[in-house]
Scaffold this motif. Structure first.
Motif, PDB file in Angstrom:
ATOM      1  N   CYS A  72      -7.208  46.947  19.006  1.00 40.46           N
ATOM      2  CA  CYS A  72      -5.911  46.455  19.497  1.00 40.46           C
ATOM      3  C   CYS A  72      -5.004  47.618  19.914  1.00 40.46           C
ATOM      4  CB  CYS A  72      -5.214  45.612  18.430  1.00 40.46           C
ATOM      5  SG  CYS A  72      -5.971  44.001  18.238  1.00 40.46           S
ATOM      6  N   LEU A  73      -5.042  48.691  19.143  1.00 39.88           N
ATOM      7  CA  LEU A  73      -4.240  49.868  19.514  1.00 39.88           C
ATOM      8  C   LEU A  73      -4.723  50.447  20.844  1.00 39.88           C
ATOM      9  CD1 LEU A  73      -3.882  51.572  15.993  1.00 39.88           C
ATOM     10  CD2 LEU A  73      -2.034  50.579  17.373  1.00 39.88           C
TER      11      LEU A  73
ATOM     12  N   VAL B 236       2.588  46.105  19.084  1.00 39.84           N
ATOM     13  CA  VAL B 236       1.364  46.027  18.275  1.00 39.84           C
ATOM     14  C   VAL B 236       1.545  46.806  16.968  1.00 39.84           C
ATOM     15  CG1 VAL B 236      -1.063  46.731  18.155  1.00 39.84           C
ATOM     16  CG2 VAL B 236      -0.197  45.585  20.201  1.00 39.84           C
ATOM     17  N   GLU B 237       2.133  47.984  17.053  1.00 44.55           N
ATOM     18  CA  GLU B 237       2.338  48.777  15.826  1.00 44.55           C
ATOM     19  C   GLU B 237       3.303  48.082  14.870  1.00 44.55           C
ATOM     20  OE1 GLU B 237       3.304  52.689  17.274  1.00 44.55           O
ATOM     21  OE2 GLU B 237       1.219  53.366  17.107  1.00 44.55           O
TER      22      GLU B 237
ATOM     23  N   ASP C 221      -0.262  49.575  28.447  1.00 50.11           N
ATOM     24  CA  ASP C 221       0.940  50.338  28.785  1.00 50.11           C
ATOM     25  C   ASP C 221       0.712  51.220  30.004  1.00 50.11           C
ATOM     26  OD1 ASP C 221       2.878  49.441  26.983  1.00 50.11           O
ATOM     27  OD2 ASP C 221       2.046  50.666  25.359  1.00 50.11           O
TER      28      ASP C 221
ATOM     29  N   ILE D 272       2.369  49.070  22.841  1.00 49.80           N
ATOM     30  CA  ILE D 272       1.965  49.799  21.624  1.00 49.80           C
ATOM     31  C   ILE D 272       3.026  49.658  20.519  1.00 49.80           C
ATOM     32  CG2 ILE D 272       2.891  52.067  22.315  1.00 49.80           C
ATOM     33  CD1 ILE D 272      -0.482  51.732  20.636  1.00 49.80           C
ATOM     34  N   GLU D 273       4.300  49.633  20.935  1.00 47.50           N
ATOM     35  CA  GLU D 273       5.363  49.464  19.925  1.00 47.50           C
ATOM     36  C   GLU D 273       5.279  48.101  19.261  1.00 47.50           C
ATOM     37  OE1 GLU D 273       9.327  51.647  21.324  1.00 47.50           O
ATOM     38  OE2 GLU D 273       8.405  50.526  22.976  1.00 47.50           O
TER      39      GLU D 273
ATOM     40  N   LYS E 205       7.366  48.819  24.697  1.00 41.69           N
ATOM     41  CA  LYS E 205       5.970  49.078  25.051  1.00 41.69           C
ATOM     42  C   LYS E 205       5.044  48.174  24.254  1.00 41.69           C
ATOM     43  CE  LYS E 205       6.224  54.002  26.174  1.00 41.69           C
ATOM     44  NZ  LYS E 205       5.997  55.322  25.580  1.00 41.69           N
TER      45      LYS E 205
ATOM     46  N   ALA F  25      -3.655  48.192  23.623  1.00 45.19           N
ATOM     47  CA  ALA F  25      -2.217  48.301  23.876  1.00 45.19           C
ATOM     48  C   ALA F  25      -1.923  49.529  24.746  1.00 45.19           C
ATOM     49  CB  ALA F  25      -1.458  48.391  22.550  1.00 45.19           C
ATOM     50  N   GLN F  26      -2.575  50.643  24.417  1.00 40.79           N
ATOM     51  CA  GLN F  26      -2.347  51.867  25.205  1.00 40.79           C
ATOM     52  C   GLN F  26      -2.806  51.696  26.649  1.00 40.79           C
ATOM     53  OE1 GLN F  26      -4.195  54.452  22.411  1.00 40.79           O
ATOM     54  NE2 GLN F  26      -2.262  55.409  21.804  1.00 40.79           N
TER      55      GLN F  26
END
Lengths: 94, 489
Positions: free
Chosen positions: B52-53, B27-28, B60, B24-25, B22, B56-57
């Motif tokens: 950015c978070l 980016v994290e 996704d 988000i994964e 994902k 990302a969501q």
């Protein structure tokens, strides 16, 4: 070539910089060293060589003479340290 | 490093597209890596964590877009490129609170291609420096040894990419500022041809020299980024209206160096190179020969004048370009002065750092009455001769191979008090900007004495980036790779 303290002060004035005495001293020494190194160019005869000012062939590009409106005034003013919504404000000059 | 940040940009973009991972994964993973490494290397001046978070969501939820080659890939940008409504300081106090109201063209292209811009990279103030020690904010450090510089001026970009903070960064190269830090940090960095990539929104230092380009962990990753950022831009008259090849596709067309003549400029291979750098560079030459290249010697008779001509020209251009920082339109202003001239002087003296002041003044000097012909015009004449040296060299070879720097990354503090000494470390990189041609650093090994990365640069005629990338990938494939930066373990 040696760069004197007087020359450094004069250059600072042209560049709109204000240097403290010790910095003028330091820059005079450093500029003399740097310009001294640059002077090695003089050992090369470049008579008749056409200067190259840009690697690009197309620096002068024409376009239609049509006004664009790409930015809003308030956006362009938004970074100004002092402004009145219409203009940039500077200290009094007259 | 954790698994995700160890992967290449190309691999990651594929996994994202195929939804094996994902956004988000990814980016994290990068943010986590930044949290762990940033206190050590100071690669970033600004981080956009929350947005950015959120982005990302959102991505996704909407799912991959096959039209976007960088969909969901986190990258960073050197802080000399304008990012709309977010800080763009150029590493200078004078632009501390500057938020551009427009996006650099290349930033827009990266965003349109789906990239997630995590933040802005540390750099020498206004890109003036070879070590990132001239940043007005903090000194970046080399991930291979924290006591050493990451190079400059794109030092934050190089350190961040080497540390796995992101999958690529965009640097800029006026006299080596992509290639030298890439070499010092053991990554791949490409300076494209002058005119290949739009410079609209790249805050100007030396306008006839500046060029932006990718800094990544492989040649293929560079090719992908170059595909996205290249091309003509009506907002930059120096960008060239010329077909952009598919650089990534070009990589598949060459598996060896058969039929290629690689030129070694005599003058670059004899002067003051440290033994460990020489050893690594020579092993790269041997690999090129093993891969089928025909190695020939070429002559660059004016190489010794490169540094002098380069510094005169870039300082002259800097003095003109930086006249705009006057405390009126943007940035810092000293408000204590009631007189306009005094306001200018105080603002510039407080807002600009010492190296920037030095270069503005040297540039003012070489452009001033009585010195213009002796310095500025003379340097421009030598520039013509240097460009001709390259053109002539390319009559007897297809690519030029040369060291990037005479030694590996120097220690923090080692050259900072001696500006001339610092300028001289740029001996192998500046002439390429004078000539406007493309060049790429490829990491070739670790020096046996310092344990620090050594790179080599591949140089091609104007607009032949594809050839540079192809040869770079062949060398890369023949080399074992440098492994994980030792300063972070």
């Amino acid at each position: 070539m040696k760069i004197t303290r007087e020359q450094v002060a004069r250059i600072a004035d042209l560049a709109r910089l204000e240097l403290k005495e010790e910095k003028i001293e330091k820059f005079a020494l450093q500029f003399s060293q740097i310009i001294g190194y640059m002077d090695k160019m003089n050992s090369l005869d470049t008579t008749g060589v056409e200067p190259l000012y840009s690697p690009s062939d197309n620096t002068s590009v024409m376009r239609e003479d049509v006004a664009g409106n790409n930015f809003r005034r308030e956006d362009l003013l938004s970074n100004a340290p002092v402004q009145d919504g219409q203009y940039f404000i500077v200290p009094k000059i007259l | 490093m954790n698994d995700i940040v160890e992967k290449s940009l190309l691999e990651t973009s594929r996994s994202l597209r195929e939804r094996q991972v994902k956004v988000i994964e990814v980016v994290e993973a990068c943010l986590d890596r930044i949290e762990k490494t940033e206190p050590k290397i100071n690669a970033l001046l600004h981080l956009d964590r929350e947005s950015c978070l959120a982005r990302a969501q959102e991505m996704d939820r909407s799912g991959p877009d096959p039209e976007k080659p960088l969909w969901g890939v986190p990258i960073t940008i050197k802080d000399v490129l304008c990012t709309k409504d977010s800080p763009t300081t150029c590493g200078s106090k004078i632009l501390e609170n500057f938020r551009p109201c427009y996006e650099a063209t290349l930033v827009k292209k990266l965003k349109d291609a789906g990239a997630i811009i995590l933040g802005k990279n540390n750099m020498d103030e206004f890109a003036m420096g070879s070590s990132t020690e001239n940043s007005a904010y903090k000194i970046a450090r080399n991930p291979w040894n924290l006591d050493h510089v990451p190079g400059g001026s794109s030092g934050g970009s190089a350190a961040g990419v080497a540390a796995g903070q992101c999958f690529a960064s965009i640097g800029t190269d006026t006299g080596g500022s992509i290639r030298q830090p890439a070499s010092f940090c053991g990554i791949t960095g490409l300076k494209p041809t002058y005119g290949r990539v739009s410079r609209f929104g790249l805050v100007a230092f030396g306008s006839s020299l500046d060029q932006a380009g990718p800094m990544t962990r492989s040649a293929a990753d560079c090719a992908l980024i170059l595909n996205v950022i290249s091309g003509h831009d009506p907002d930059d008259s120096t960008s060239v209206p010329r077909l952009v090849p598919d650089f990534l596709a070009a990589l598949a067309e060459r598996k060896d160096l058969k039929g290629l003549r690689i030129g070694l400029p005599r003058q670059y291979w004899e002067e003051g190179i440290s033994p460990e750098t020489m050893e690594c560079c020579q092993s790269a030459v041997n690999l090129a020969r093993d891969a089928g290249a025909d190695i020939v010697e070429v002559d660059m008779p004016h190489a010794q004048f490169g540094i002098a001509a380069y510094y005169i020209i870039c300082m002259a251009e800097a003095s003109s370009n930086l006249a705009r920082y006057d405390g009126v339109k943007y940035g810092f202003r000293d408000k204590s002065r009631a007189d306009l001239l005094e306001m200018y002087r105080e603002t510039r003296s407080q807002g600009l750092g010492e190296e920037v002041q030095r270069r503005i003044m040297m540039g003012t000097f070489v452009l001033s009455t009585g010195y213009y012909d002796a310095y500025y015009k003379k340097a421009a004449q030598i520039r013509r001769l240097i460009q001709q040296d390259y053109v002539q060299a390319f009559e007897s070879c297809d690519l030029v191979l040369a060291p990037v720097t005479p030694s590996t990354a120097f220690k923090i503090g080692e050259n900072i008090d001696d500006p001339l000494q610092m300028y001289l470390t740029d001996i192998f990189t500046t002439s390429l900007n004078l000539a406007g041609m493309p060049g790429m650093t490829v990491p070739v090994g670790l020096g046996k004495d310092t344990g620090l990365p050594v790179g080599i640069q591949l140089i091609a005629p104007a607009f032949e980036e594809a050839l540079v990338l192809q040869a770079g990938q062949v060398l890369e494939n023949a080399l074992p790779g440098l492994g994980t930066p030792k300063g972070l373990s």
